[in-house]
Design a protein around this motif. Structure first.
Motif, PDB file in Angstrom:
ATOM      1  N   ARG A 125      -2.298   6.438   7.361  1.00 25.16           N
ATOM      2  CA  ARG A 125      -3.371   6.427   8.359  1.00 25.16           C
ATOM      3  C   ARG A 125      -2.974   7.278   9.560  1.00 25.16           C
ATOM      4  N   ARG A 153      -2.506  -0.637   3.315  1.00 29.29           N
ATOM      5  CA  ARG A 153      -2.294  -1.368   4.578  1.00 29.29           C
ATOM      6  C   ARG A 153      -2.451  -2.874   4.408  1.00 29.29           C
ATOM      7  N   SER A 154      -3.299  -3.311   3.464  1.00 33.59           N
ATOM      8  CA  SER A 154      -3.528  -4.751   3.302  1.00 33.59           C
ATOM      9  C   SER A 154      -2.624  -5.370   2.238  1.00 33.59           C
ATOM     10  N   ALA A 158       2.660  -1.810   2.870  1.00 31.40           N
ATOM     11  CA  ALA A 158       1.774  -1.866   4.035  1.00 31.40           C
ATOM     12  C   ALA A 158       2.203  -0.830   5.085  1.00 31.40           C
ATOM     13  N   ARG A 159       3.504  -0.673   5.261  1.00 29.32           N
ATOM     14  CA  ARG A 159       3.993   0.330   6.215  1.00 29.32           C
ATOM     15  C   ARG A 159       3.654   1.747   5.746  1.00 29.32           C
ATOM     16  N   ARG A 160       3.729   1.987   4.443  1.00 34.32           N
ATOM     17  CA  ARG A 160       3.351   3.301   3.909  1.00 34.32           C
ATOM     18  C   ARG A 160       1.859   3.554   4.155  1.00 34.32           C
ATOM     19  N   GLY A 161       1.058   2.514   4.056  1.00 35.33           N
ATOM     20  CA  GLY A 161      -0.366   2.651   4.349  1.00 35.33           C
ATOM     21  C   GLY A 161      -0.607   3.001   5.803  1.00 35.33           C
ATOM     22  N   GLU A 162       0.134   2.380   6.690  1.00 41.38           N
ATOM     23  CA  GLU A 162       0.010   2.688   8.121  1.00 41.38           C
ATOM     24  C   GLU A 162       0.481   4.109   8.404  1.00 41.38           C
ATOM     25  N   SER A 163       1.527   4.541   7.724  1.00 42.25           N
ATOM     26  CA  SER A 163       2.002   5.917   7.881  1.00 42.25           C
ATOM     27  C   SER A 163       0.956   6.913   7.398  1.00 42.25           C
ATOM     28  N   VAL A 199      -5.864   4.019   1.510  1.00 45.04           N
ATOM     29  CA  VAL A 199      -5.166   3.628   2.743  1.00 45.04           C
ATOM     30  C   VAL A 199      -5.420   2.149   3.044  1.00 45.04           C
ATOM     31  N   ASP A 200      -6.661   1.700   2.879  1.00 47.67           N
ATOM     32  CA  ASP A 200      -6.970   0.282   3.119  1.00 47.67           C
ATOM     33  C   ASP A 200      -6.186  -0.618   2.168  1.00 47.67           C
TER      34      ASP A 200
END
Length: 172
Positions: free
Chosen positions: A82, A67-68, A75-80, A63-64
């Motif tokens: 999370r 997001r980074s 990055a949006r997929r990482g936020e999703s 996830v990190d």
């Protein structure tokens, strides 16, 4: 006239009982939808875990990294991801609270304390009214009937006290 008022009170009591019985029924339909949502979130996060393990990291590391990432889509997929992890924790806690809720209307009360609004909205949109035959539904219906009927009786009695009575002519 008195018979009409009593009949109307009984009818309102029955309607109140039917309406009150919808609380446990809504909670039951919400719980079914909650179970399906939890299954889907777990499936999605299992895929994330498998992808993370295949690339030599764990869920949090994946996830990190997502997001980074400089790519906005990644990055949006990482936020999703999370947000899905947080939602899974919240919904799992709610499932536990619903399972542990006891007494009549317990699940409905547990649902009202901290509902997932997206899930509640979706449940409401697909909601099919029913009078449940479970103990919770029967008790809720009975309480709704008694509350509505008693409220009607109080209003009628108060109306009688406030309305001046006509004097009957003395017949002698």
């Amino acid at each position: 006239m008195l018979r009409v008022i009593r009949t109307l009170g009984l009818a309102l009591g029955i309607l109140g009982g039917i309406v009150a019985a919808q609380g446990p029924e809504f909670a039951q339909q919400y719980a079914q939808r909650l179970g399906g949502t939890l299954d889907e979130l777990r499936r999605s996060l299992a895929t994330l875990d498998a992808d993370a393990a295949a690339t030599g990291t764990n869920r949090e590391g994946a996830v990190d990294r997502l997001r980074s990432n400089g790519d906005a889509l990644v990055a949006r997929r990482g936020e999703s991801a999370r947000a899905d992890i947080e939602r899974l924790k919240h919904l799992d806690a709610q499932r536990q609270a619903l399972a542990e809720a006891g007494g009549p209307m317990g699940r409905f009360a547990a649902l009202l304390r901290d509902p997932d609004m997206a899930l509640a909205r979706a449940t409401y949109q697909d909601y099919i009214p029913a009078v449940p035959a479970s103990a919770d539904g029967i008790i809720a219906g009975l309480l709704g009937f008694l509350a509505t009927w008693a409220g009607w009786r109080v209003m009628i009695d108060a109306g009688r006290r406030l309305t001046p009575r006509r004097r009957q002519p003395n017949v002698t």
